[in-house]
Design a protein around this motif. Structure first.
Motif, mmCIF file in Angstrom:
data_model
loop_
_atom_site.group_PDB
_atom_site.id
_atom_site.type_symbol
_atom_site.label_atom_id
_atom_site.label_comp_id
_atom_site.label_asym_id
_atom_site.label_seq_id
_atom_site.Cartn_x
_atom_site.Cartn_y
_atom_site.Cartn_z
ATOM 1 N N VAL A 254 -4.217 20.211 144.845
ATOM 2 C CA VAL A 254 -4.456 19.092 143.936
ATOM 3 C C VAL A 254 -3.296 19.011 142.939
ATOM 4 O O VAL A 254 -3.014 19.997 142.257
ATOM 5 C CB VAL A 254 -5.784 19.280 143.171
ATOM 6 N N ALA B 19 -8.984 20.142 133.012
ATOM 7 C CA ALA B 19 -9.795 20.547 134.156
ATOM 8 C C ALA B 19 -9.112 20.048 135.424
ATOM 9 O O ALA B 19 -8.365 19.063 135.397
ATOM 10 C CB ALA B 19 -11.194 19.954 134.041
ATOM 11 N N VAL B 20 -9.344 20.741 136.532
ATOM 12 C CA VAL B 20 -8.771 20.329 137.810
ATOM 13 C C VAL B 20 -9.925 19.993 138.747
ATOM 14 O O VAL B 20 -10.630 20.885 139.214
ATOM 15 C CB VAL B 20 -7.901 21.450 138.428
ATOM 16 N N PRO B 21 -10.138 18.711 139.006
ATOM 17 C CA PRO B 21 -11.232 18.311 139.893
ATOM 18 C C PRO B 21 -10.819 18.377 141.360
ATOM 19 O O PRO B 21 -9.633 18.445 141.676
ATOM 20 C CB PRO B 21 -11.492 16.865 139.476
ATOM 21 N N GLY B 22 -11.801 18.353 142.242
ATOM 22 C CA GLY B 22 -11.525 18.183 143.665
ATOM 23 C C GLY B 22 -11.335 19.437 144.482
ATOM 24 O O GLY B 22 -10.909 19.352 145.626
ATOM 25 N N GLU C 189 -10.887 25.193 134.659
ATOM 26 C CA GLU C 189 -11.102 24.594 133.339
ATOM 27 C C GLU C 189 -10.016 25.045 132.364
ATOM 28 O O GLU C 189 -9.531 26.165 132.445
ATOM 29 C CB GLU C 189 -12.466 25.009 132.770
ATOM 30 N N GLN D 286 -14.015 25.939 140.427
ATOM 31 C CA GLN D 286 -13.893 25.213 139.164
ATOM 32 C C GLN D 286 -12.674 25.731 138.400
ATOM 33 O O GLN D 286 -12.517 26.943 138.256
ATOM 34 C CB GLN D 286 -15.132 25.432 138.296
ATOM 35 N N VAL E 70 -1.729 17.910 139.396
ATOM 36 C CA VAL E 70 -2.319 17.671 138.077
ATOM 37 C C VAL E 70 -1.246 17.805 136.998
ATOM 38 O O VAL E 70 -0.288 18.555 137.169
ATOM 39 C CB VAL E 70 -3.503 18.640 137.822
ATOM 40 N N GLU F 291 -19.940 11.546 130.184
ATOM 41 C CA GLU F 291 -18.555 11.570 130.621
ATOM 42 C C GLU F 291 -17.998 12.982 130.503
ATOM 43 O O GLU F 291 -18.108 13.618 129.464
ATOM 44 C CB GLU F 291 -17.709 10.638 129.746
ATOM 45 N N THR F 292 -17.366 13.483 131.601
ATOM 46 C CA THR F 292 -16.775 14.804 131.581
ATOM 47 C C THR F 292 -15.460 14.742 130.817
ATOM 48 O O THR F 292 -14.631 13.881 131.078
ATOM 49 C CB THR F 292 -16.517 15.305 133.011
ATOM 50 N N GLN F 293 -15.281 15.655 129.861
ATOM 51 C CA GLN F 293 -14.056 15.702 129.077
ATOM 52 C C GLN F 293 -13.617 17.144 128.907
ATOM 53 O O GLN F 293 -14.444 18.046 128.868
ATOM 54 C CB GLN F 293 -14.284 15.103 127.689
ATOM 55 N N SER F 294 -12.307 17.347 128.842
ATOM 56 C CA SER F 294 -11.785 18.667 128.515
ATOM 57 C C SER F 294 -11.890 18.838 127.018
ATOM 58 O O SER F 294 -11.392 18.016 126.263
ATOM 59 C CB SER F 294 -10.323 18.795 128.944
#
Length: 171
Positions: A133, A44-47, A54, A52, A135, A35-38
């Motif tokens: 995005v 983190a900002v996906p998409g 972080e 990337q 967030v 599982e991806t976790q900060s």
């Protein structure tokens, strides 16, 4: 001797039962590494394709004041990318070269007049590679390791100091 063999047999059987019974304890639990976790204070900002973001956080001293954008951005693409972050009516941006990483706290990105203060979550929009995005980003106090990223003109509140007579009781 038969009594000793019987005791050993029971102990061996109990050991086998306990081993088999506890071997499946983690079968239905996902591995934490899956599982991806900060792992920092930011998010983190996906998409964002080829990009990337972080540990994104906003360092602000007071509500209604300025906020310095911290975190890291990495452009994994082959073209320069304009990275933009906006909150409320304020916007800040920087250019990220291809195949490079930029530390945002060093890039001097500041959002002006941020309504939220330290401890709040701030609705921001992050844009890069022609995609935006939304967030939620944490606003953090400019103390500890965030002190170097304090907004310009911010002065910390004085800490309470003890006086010579404090803590003593009179009889």
């Amino acid at each position: 001797m038969k009594h000793n063999l019987r005791t050993r047999g029971r102990a061996l059987a109990l050991t086998v039962v306990l081993t088999v019974g506890t071997a499946g304890c983690s079968v239905f639990s996902p591995f934490q590494t899956a599982e991806t976790q900060s792992i920092g204070d930011g998010v983190a900002v996906p998409g964002l394709p080829d990009f990337q973001v972080e540990n994104l956080a906003l360092v602000t001293g007071v509500e209604g004041g300025d906020a310095v954008v911290t975190g890291t951005v990495e452009n994994t693409g082959s073209d320069k990318v304009e990275f933009t972050i906006s909150a409320g009516g304020s916007k800040a941006s920087t250019t990220v070269d291809p195949n490079s990483v930029v530390t945002l706290g060093d890039a001097d990105l500041t959002l002006s007049g941020l309504e939220e203060g330290a401890g709040d979550m701030v609705d921001v929009e992050v844009s890069a590679v022609d995609k935006t995005v939304p967030v939620l980003v944490p606003a953090v106090d400019p103390s500890g390791y965030y002190r170097p990223y304090a907004p310009k003109g911010w002065t910390p509140e004085p800490s309470p100091s003890s006086t010579a007579g404090e803590g003593s009781e009179e009889h």
